[in-house]
Design a protein around this motif. Sequence first.
Motif, PDB file in Angstrom:
ATOM      1  N   THR A 132       7.903 -32.424   0.330  1.00  0.00           N
ATOM      2  CA  THR A 132       7.321 -33.602  -0.320  1.00  0.00           C
ATOM      3  C   THR A 132       8.104 -34.887  -0.074  1.00  0.00           C
ATOM      4  O   THR A 132       7.575 -35.982  -0.270  1.00  0.00           O
ATOM      5  CB  THR A 132       7.232 -33.374  -1.831  1.00  0.00           C
ATOM      6  OG1 THR A 132       8.573 -33.232  -2.364  1.00  0.00           O
ATOM      7  CG2 THR A 132       6.445 -32.113  -2.146  1.00  0.00           C
ATOM      8  N   ARG A 185       3.362 -37.681  -3.617  1.00  0.00           N
ATOM      9  CA  ARG A 185       3.165 -39.088  -3.261  1.00  0.00           C
ATOM     10  C   ARG A 185       2.495 -39.852  -4.408  1.00  0.00           C
ATOM     11  O   ARG A 185       2.909 -40.967  -4.750  1.00  0.00           O
ATOM     12  CB  ARG A 185       2.322 -39.186  -1.992  1.00  0.00           C
ATOM     13  CG  ARG A 185       2.121 -40.605  -1.489  1.00  0.00           C
ATOM     14  CD  ARG A 185       1.455 -40.621  -0.137  1.00  0.00           C
ATOM     15  NE  ARG A 185       0.142 -39.968  -0.161  1.00  0.00           N
ATOM     16  CZ  ARG A 185      -0.107 -38.788   0.391  1.00  0.00           C
ATOM     17  NH1 ARG A 185       0.853 -38.118   0.989  1.00  0.00           N
ATOM     18  NH2 ARG A 185      -1.326 -38.270   0.339  1.00  0.00           N
ATOM     19  N   ARG A 186       1.462 -39.265  -5.019  1.00  0.00           N
ATOM     20  CA  ARG A 186       0.768 -39.930  -6.120  1.00  0.00           C
ATOM     21  C   ARG A 186       1.665 -40.038  -7.355  1.00  0.00           C
ATOM     22  O   ARG A 186       1.567 -40.989  -8.136  1.00  0.00           O
ATOM     23  CB  ARG A 186      -0.511 -39.181  -6.471  1.00  0.00           C
ATOM     24  CG  ARG A 186      -1.601 -39.382  -5.428  1.00  0.00           C
ATOM     25  CD  ARG A 186      -2.767 -38.429  -5.633  1.00  0.00           C
ATOM     26  NE  ARG A 186      -3.859 -38.716  -4.711  1.00  0.00           N
ATOM     27  CZ  ARG A 186      -3.866 -38.410  -3.428  1.00  0.00           C
ATOM     28  NH1 ARG A 186      -2.807 -37.816  -2.891  1.00  0.00           N
ATOM     29  NH2 ARG A 186      -4.892 -38.701  -2.654  1.00  0.00           N
ATOM     30  N   GLU A 188       4.975 -40.489  -7.306  1.00  0.00           N
ATOM     31  CA  GLU A 188       5.863 -41.638  -7.085  1.00  0.00           C
ATOM     32  C   GLU A 188       5.117 -42.960  -7.238  1.00  0.00           C
ATOM     33  O   GLU A 188       5.654 -43.931  -7.791  1.00  0.00           O
ATOM     34  CB  GLU A 188       6.484 -41.556  -5.692  1.00  0.00           C
ATOM     35  CG  GLU A 188       7.669 -40.612  -5.604  1.00  0.00           C
ATOM     36  CD  GLU A 188       8.500 -40.860  -4.371  1.00  0.00           C
ATOM     37  OE1 GLU A 188       9.744 -40.928  -4.479  1.00  0.00           O
ATOM     38  OE2 GLU A 188       7.905 -40.995  -3.282  1.00  0.00           O
ATOM     39  N   GLU A 189       3.892 -43.005  -6.747  1.00  0.00           N
ATOM     40  CA  GLU A 189       3.119 -44.242  -6.825  1.00  0.00           C
ATOM     41  C   GLU A 189       2.791 -44.618  -8.265  1.00  0.00           C
ATOM     42  O   GLU A 189       2.651 -45.800  -8.589  1.00  0.00           O
ATOM     43  CB  GLU A 189       1.828 -44.097  -6.024  1.00  0.00           C
ATOM     44  CG  GLU A 189       2.051 -43.999  -4.521  1.00  0.00           C
ATOM     45  CD  GLU A 189       0.766 -43.656  -3.773  1.00  0.00           C
ATOM     46  OE1 GLU A 189      -0.244 -43.341  -4.463  1.00  0.00           O
ATOM     47  OE2 GLU A 189       0.770 -43.679  -2.536  1.00  0.00           O
ATOM     48  N   GLY A 190       2.673 -43.619  -9.135  1.00  0.00           N
ATOM     49  CA  GLY A 190       2.284 -43.891 -10.514  1.00  0.00           C
ATOM     50  C   GLY A 190       3.433 -44.178 -11.456  1.00  0.00           C
ATOM     51  O   GLY A 190       3.206 -44.487 -12.628  1.00  0.00           O
ATOM     52  N   ARG A 192       7.119 -46.125 -12.688  1.00  0.00           N
ATOM     53  CA  ARG A 192       7.721 -47.454 -12.675  1.00  0.00           C
ATOM     54  C   ARG A 192       8.866 -47.500 -11.657  1.00  0.00           C
ATOM     55  O   ARG A 192       9.304 -46.475 -11.142  1.00  0.00           O
ATOM     56  CB  ARG A 192       8.242 -47.812 -14.068  1.00  0.00           C
ATOM     57  CG  ARG A 192       7.185 -47.772 -15.165  1.00  0.00           C
ATOM     58  CD  ARG A 192       7.814 -47.872 -16.539  1.00  0.00           C
ATOM     59  NE  ARG A 192       8.821 -46.825 -16.724  1.00  0.00           N
ATOM     60  CZ  ARG A 192       9.580 -46.722 -17.810  1.00  0.00           C
ATOM     61  NH1 ARG A 192       9.461 -47.594 -18.795  1.00  0.00           N
ATOM     62  NH2 ARG A 192      10.470 -45.758 -17.896  1.00  0.00           N
ATOM     63  N   ARG A 193       9.361 -48.697 -11.404  1.00  0.00           N
ATOM     64  CA  ARG A 193      10.383 -48.886 -10.374  1.00  0.00           C
ATOM     65  C   ARG A 193      11.643 -48.064 -10.660  1.00  0.00           C
ATOM     66  O   ARG A 193      12.235 -47.480  -9.753  1.00  0.00           O
ATOM     67  CB  ARG A 193      10.740 -50.371 -10.269  1.00  0.00           C
ATOM     68  CG  ARG A 193      11.740 -50.688  -9.169  1.00  0.00           C
ATOM     69  CD  ARG A 193      12.094 -52.159  -9.184  1.00  0.00           C
ATOM     70  NE  ARG A 193      10.925 -52.972  -8.937  1.00  0.00           N
ATOM     71  CZ  ARG A 193      10.513 -53.323  -7.720  1.00  0.00           C
ATOM     72  NH1 ARG A 193      11.188 -52.928  -6.656  1.00  0.00           N
ATOM     73  NH2 ARG A 193       9.440 -54.079  -7.567  1.00  0.00           N
ATOM     74  N   LEU A 224      -0.608 -40.809 -15.987  1.00  0.00           N
ATOM     75  CA  LEU A 224      -0.590 -40.083 -14.721  1.00  0.00           C
ATOM     76  C   LEU A 224      -1.572 -38.918 -14.740  1.00  0.00           C
ATOM     77  O   LEU A 224      -2.273 -38.661 -13.755  1.00  0.00           O
ATOM     78  CB  LEU A 224       0.827 -39.566 -14.434  1.00  0.00           C
ATOM     79  CG  LEU A 224       1.880 -40.590 -14.008  1.00  0.00           C
ATOM     80  CD1 LEU A 224       3.259 -39.946 -14.000  1.00  0.00           C
ATOM     81  CD2 LEU A 224       1.550 -41.136 -12.621  1.00  0.00           C
ATOM     82  N   ASP A 231      -8.815 -38.571  -9.457  1.00  0.00           N
ATOM     83  CA  ASP A 231      -8.463 -38.712  -8.053  1.00  0.00           C
ATOM     84  C   ASP A 231      -9.623 -38.237  -7.181  1.00  0.00           C
ATOM     85  O   ASP A 231     -10.021 -37.069  -7.215  1.00  0.00           O
ATOM     86  CB  ASP A 231      -7.204 -37.896  -7.746  1.00  0.00           C
ATOM     87  CG  ASP A 231      -6.676 -38.159  -6.348  1.00  0.00           C
ATOM     88  OD1 ASP A 231      -7.274 -38.985  -5.642  1.00  0.00           O
ATOM     89  OD2 ASP A 231      -5.671 -37.540  -5.980  1.00  0.00           O
TER      90      ASP A 231
END
Length: 282
Positions: A132, A185-186, A188-190, A192-193, A224, A231
């Motif tokens: 991943t 990947r999703r 990490e995208e969802g 916060r920094r 999430l 999705d």
Amino acid sequence: MRFYQATRWIFPRSYQLRLFTLCFLAVHLPIIVFCVAEGVRGRWDWGIFLTLLAATLVGTCAAVAGLAALLAPIGYATDLLRTLQRGERVPNIPTGGEDLVGELLAGVARASNENAARISNLTDAAGKDMLTGLLNRRGFTDMAARTLRAGTNSAIALLDLDHFKSINDRFGHEEGDRVLTAFGRRLEEGLRRGDRAARWGGEEFAILMPATELDDATEIVERLRLLLRLDTAAAADRPPLTFSCGVTALQDYQSFTAAMARADEALYDAKRGGRDRVETRA
């Protein structure tokens, strides 16, 4: 190399003392020749002898001091090489001239940079999940040790993909790997920094949310979960991917292990409660 090997019997454990010995003999050669010549001639000139002796002593001291100074960079480079052999990082390496010592220091600098890059790559690879690209369990634990500060309210979430075994059984492990990669990947995208995600093992994932209250962390994971259900990238011939999650609070790295255990308990509460849900454990 032949002369080096031939003179190893002179102070075999100290290259510096071997050089000093050869220098001492070379500097004293004039006075030795004078003494032999005076002996052959059968007379002795004390004026010349004392002058030569004083010059020899001054020259010896100057030569020893100069050699010690010239050998210092070699000794320093040797210490740096020992440091590299132990796998440790070395401090800034001075730049030499366009001579043998300069080439030696430049070589040590190159070896140091290559060694540091190699260690960095190995450390990075050891802390990441190959499938991943997320942190693995070790990387996540190391990151938590660096991130968590004493007395700061933070949160940890432990997620488990629901019915993931059926995906492997029905569609094959290749599809299962694709699902894990896409989910990572999703995930990490969802986030916060400042949040960090990891593949904890198998189809389990972990999230560290520093400086976050338990209620806020629960809202983040709930968002999430809902986004994942909506999705549209999921395969048409299988139901939407869902996960069960346990969330708990912690304040510093000392409580990390206990917090992971509580999150695991909350995760199993979510599974027993019907899956596709988030449970908290204070």
